[in-house]
Design an enzyme around this catalytic site. Structure first.
Site, short mmCIF file in Angstrom:
data_model
loop_
_atom_site.label_atom_id
_atom_site.label_comp_id
_atom_site.label_asym_id
_atom_site.label_seq_id
_atom_site.Cartn_x
_atom_site.Cartn_y
_atom_site.Cartn_z
N CYS A 1 -0.40 4.13 2.16
CA CYS A 1 -0.26 3.90 3.61
C CYS A 1 1.20 4.11 4.05
CB CYS A 1 -0.64 2.48 4.01
SG CYS A 1 -2.14 1.86 3.29
N ASP A 2 2.14 3.58 3.26
CA ASP A 2 3.53 3.50 3.73
C ASP A 2 4.51 4.39 2.96
OD1 ASP A 2 2.66 1.54 5.49
OD2 ASP A 2 2.95 -0.05 4.01
N CYS B 1 0.84 -1.20 0.00
CA CYS B 1 0.00 0.00 0.00
C CYS B 1 0.87 1.25 0.00
CB CYS B 1 -0.92 -0.03 1.22
SG CYS B 1 -1.94 1.44 1.34
#
Ligand code: NAP
Length: 333
Positions: A164-165, A161
């Site tokens: 997300c990261d 992701c």
């Protein structure tokens, strides 16, 4: 006893909740994660949902949920562990003593028929839920590459992701593996903060939408490695190297990277449906645009079902179609 239990609260499930409420059905939407929205939540920018150009995926997910809340749709946090058709035979036995002997045969048959149509029990980690119909809208999860180092370094440089990261890799070098919409979106997103992004694709042509490809090609800090596969992820504690191989020349090389983003497609989250309704060889629930599965009373909507185009707009459309089919199921003789 609910008229319908909707499993999953991505665009398909939330759209179905809205349609079910408006149709006057007694419905509940079961969600496993603490937040509604599904895969949309981790999409940085959605540019193909009509009327909301460029909306952030998280905001779109929240809008869907707000709409459902405004109508008073019911939600429950629960992970569905198994689906069971209500056991007609067992119920008949329980009530058998009360049946008059002379008519027992025909009454059992009648009751069996009624009970067969009666519905399902969903076993969940939050207790059993009884329902006349089920809508499977659990979507899909990220596929894995299955190469050495992938699982060892997950969370230590390997991610599924980018939104997300990605922030952890600001100013650093990353690689994205895949050639679909998600891979190209991830590469574009990462290129905003990373020093350099490699896009590694096993063919010489991307699968992603043309508009995304055009944007990708315009980015000076993205290098595409065509006809290339990832072979190994290496490092000490965290990712340091990605070994790749050109499938045409056979030449191998090691890329010095801090992060590897895997975007090689999706796997339908259909494991609890095995045996409950027919799936294809990839695990997608077999259902057409009407969202009707092989089992009467079970419906499938969104990324989990067999379909050509898996997008937010088609998932939301499925939610509406599924509820129309549920209403037909109730009214059909
Ligand atoms: P996808 O479209 O299935 O693409 C997967 C990519 O990974 C393909 O390029 C595939 O290569 C490659 N791949 C698969 N297995 C591989 C392996 N073992 N090694 C190396 N490469 C591998 O999946 P996705 O990008 O995750 O998208 C999932 C669905 O969501 C799609 O239907 C997509 O259109 C949709 N989506 C839509 C939007 C949007 O509308 N904005 C955004 C995101 C996702 P090949 O090309 O050679 O098969």
């Amino acid at each position: 006893m609910y008229d319908i239990v909707i499993i999953g609260s991505g665009p398909a499930g939330l759209s179905a909740s809205i349609y079910a409420k408006r149709a006057g059905l007694k419905a509940v939407t079961l969600e496993q994660s603490p937040m509604s929205g599904g895969q949309v939540l981790t999409t940085y920018e959605v540019d193909n949902y009509p009327g909301l150009p460029g909306i952030n995926g998280f905001d779109l997910g929240m809008k869907f949920r707000e709409h459902a809340d405004k109508l008073g749709c019911e939600f429950k946090n629960a992970e569905v562990l198994a689906i069971r058709k209500i056991n007609a035979e067992a119920q008949i036995k329980e009530s058998g003593a009360q049946l008059r002997a002379a008519s027992i045969e025909s009454r059992i048959q009648e009751e069996m028929k009624e009970k067969e149509e009666a519905g399902f029990v969903l076993e969940t980690d939050n207790g059993p839920v009884r329902t006349k119909t089920v809508l499977a809208a659990m979507g899909a999860t990220h596929a894995k590459l299955g190469i050495p180092g992938e699982s060892d370094f997950t969370g230590k440089g390997v991610s599924y992701c980018a939104t997300c990261d990605g922030a952890f890799f600001r100013g650093r070098v990353t690689a994205v593996i895949g050639g679909g919409d998600v891979a190209v979106e991830d590469a574009i997103f990462l290129a905003r903060g990373c020093e350099k992004v490699y896009l590694i694709h096993r063919r010489d042509e991307l699968r992603a939408a043309a508009i995304l490809q055009k944007e990708l090609m315009s980015l000076p800090n993205v290098e595409i490695l065509w006809d290339t596969v990832a072979e190994r992820i290496e490092g000490e504690g965290t990712v340091q190297k990605l070994a790749v191989k050109n499938v045409k020349t056979g030449r191998e090389k090691a890329l010095l990277v801090d992060g590897v983003f895997v975007a090689v497609g999706i796997i339908p989250s259909s494991h609890i449906m095995k045996g409950a309704a027919d799936c294809d060889e990839k695990g997608y629930l077999i259902a057409g645009e009407d969202c009707v599965t092989s089992t009467p009373g079970i419906f499938a909507a969104g990324d989990i079902r067999t379909k050509k185009l898996r997008q937010i707009v088609t998932a939301a459309a499925d939610g509406a179609n599924a509820i129309t089919s549920v209403l037909e199921y109730f009214t059909a003789g």
